[in-house]
Scaffold this motif. Sequence first.
Motif, short mmCIF file in Angstrom:
data_model
loop_
_atom_site.label_atom_id
_atom_site.label_comp_id
_atom_site.label_asym_id
_atom_site.label_seq_id
_atom_site.Cartn_x
_atom_site.Cartn_y
_atom_site.Cartn_z
N LEU A 289 0.84 -1.18 0.00
CA LEU A 289 0.00 0.00 0.00
C LEU A 289 0.88 1.25 0.00
CD1 LEU A 289 -2.98 0.99 0.31
CD2 LEU A 289 -2.60 0.96 2.79
N ALA A 291 2.34 4.77 0.69
CA ALA A 291 2.23 5.59 1.90
C ALA A 291 3.34 6.62 1.94
CB ALA A 291 2.29 4.70 3.14
N ARG A 292 3.16 7.62 2.81
CA ARG A 292 4.18 8.62 3.07
C ARG A 292 4.34 8.73 4.58
NH1 ARG A 292 4.80 13.82 4.56
NH2 ARG A 292 2.55 14.02 4.93
N CYS A 307 1.71 7.12 9.25
CA CYS A 307 1.78 7.14 7.80
C CYS A 307 0.46 7.63 7.20
CB CYS A 307 2.08 5.75 7.25
SG CYS A 307 3.58 4.99 7.92
N GLU A 308 0.58 8.28 6.05
CA GLU A 308 -0.59 8.64 5.25
C GLU A 308 -0.64 7.72 4.04
OE1 GLU A 308 0.08 12.70 4.25
OE2 GLU A 308 -0.41 13.46 6.26
N THR A 309 -1.79 7.09 3.81
CA THR A 309 -1.93 6.16 2.70
C THR A 309 -3.15 6.54 1.87
OG1 THR A 309 -3.47 4.49 3.57
CG2 THR A 309 -1.21 4.42 4.39
N GLU A 310 -3.27 5.89 0.73
CA GLU A 310 -4.44 6.11 -0.12
C GLU A 310 -5.72 5.58 0.53
OE1 GLU A 310 -4.29 3.49 -3.68
OE2 GLU A 310 -2.42 2.77 -2.78
N ARG A 333 6.13 1.81 0.92
CA ARG A 333 4.98 0.94 0.69
C ARG A 333 4.83 0.01 1.88
NH1 ARG A 333 3.26 1.93 -4.50
NH2 ARG A 333 1.64 0.32 -4.34
#
Length: 349
Positions: A289, A291-292, A307-310, A333
Amino acid sequence: MAFLELDHVSKRFGGHVAVEGFCLSVAKGEFISFLGPSGCGKTTTLQMIAGFLDPSGGAIRLDGRDLARVRPARRGLGIVFQSYALFPHLTAAENIAFGLEMRGVPRAEREARVRDALAMVGLAGYGERHPRRMSGGQQQRVALARALVIRPDVLLLDEPLSNLDAKLREDMQIELRQIQRNLGTTTVLVTHDQTEAMALSDRIVVMSKGRIEQIGTPHETYERPASAFVSHFLGKTNEFPAEVRPNGSGRVLVAGSCRWPAPAGPSGAVTITVRPEKVAFADGTADGLAARIANRIFQGNHWLFQCETECGAALVVRQNNGERQPAEGEAVRLVWRAEDMGLRRGGEA
């Protein structure tokens, strides 16, 4: 056969339902914890077992005996309260001996059992001290010895470690579990501390709003929570919206750019749950996935990554093993094993 049995026990105070439909069978020698937030009914349930409160419905049986008309002093229970409730004017030995005196145990036997009890809780040589000259941990041990010296059928513990500092509480958890295993005393603990319940218990009864949410071993309740409440109450968890779709002859579970073979269960909109320590950073692949790293926090023996993910926010716990840790703002990821996921119908609480 159940040694302690609660059969559809309920308790109402006027129009307020404190406990509803509580069913539990406890084996002889088992360590059970009632776990939940304040007001969930766990202490009320303990007080009904002890006889301090009468159930509004249902039955409580101990070794096949209905306790409905048995007075608290006749139930054969040992109780340790949160406040310890020691007599300040009595020494440690006199506090421990009190229950034996009330039962008419001869003096010589009483003194021998008190000595054994003091040694059992690591207080040999402290018998002549008064509570005011003892630390909180020592007072807790005296209270435990006083409850155990009468050789109770069941030991009831009402948040007995909550007044201790974190380090001492952890030490006492280890000692309490060892004592319980050595004696084989059936034990029921009330606690709101998830770590304490998981460290001590054979099984945990997770409660919310007067009802049982889940009964299981510490591993079962943590790894396979039965509801969103259990999942969140037992620790940090990640939740991702997902969808189960037909895929040829089978089904596929889709969350953002991630895909797994779908396990048996619901179709359509679902929620994936996965604990932060089960999530890893993909190593040089396009899998996982996207992520940042929004934030990273060093917590001694591990790192906590936000983390920030979609699919929304995610937490990752990574052991501090000397390897390079991703920097804030870095693109990564996230990956985890399919067997480490929980699956819940979308929108279920």
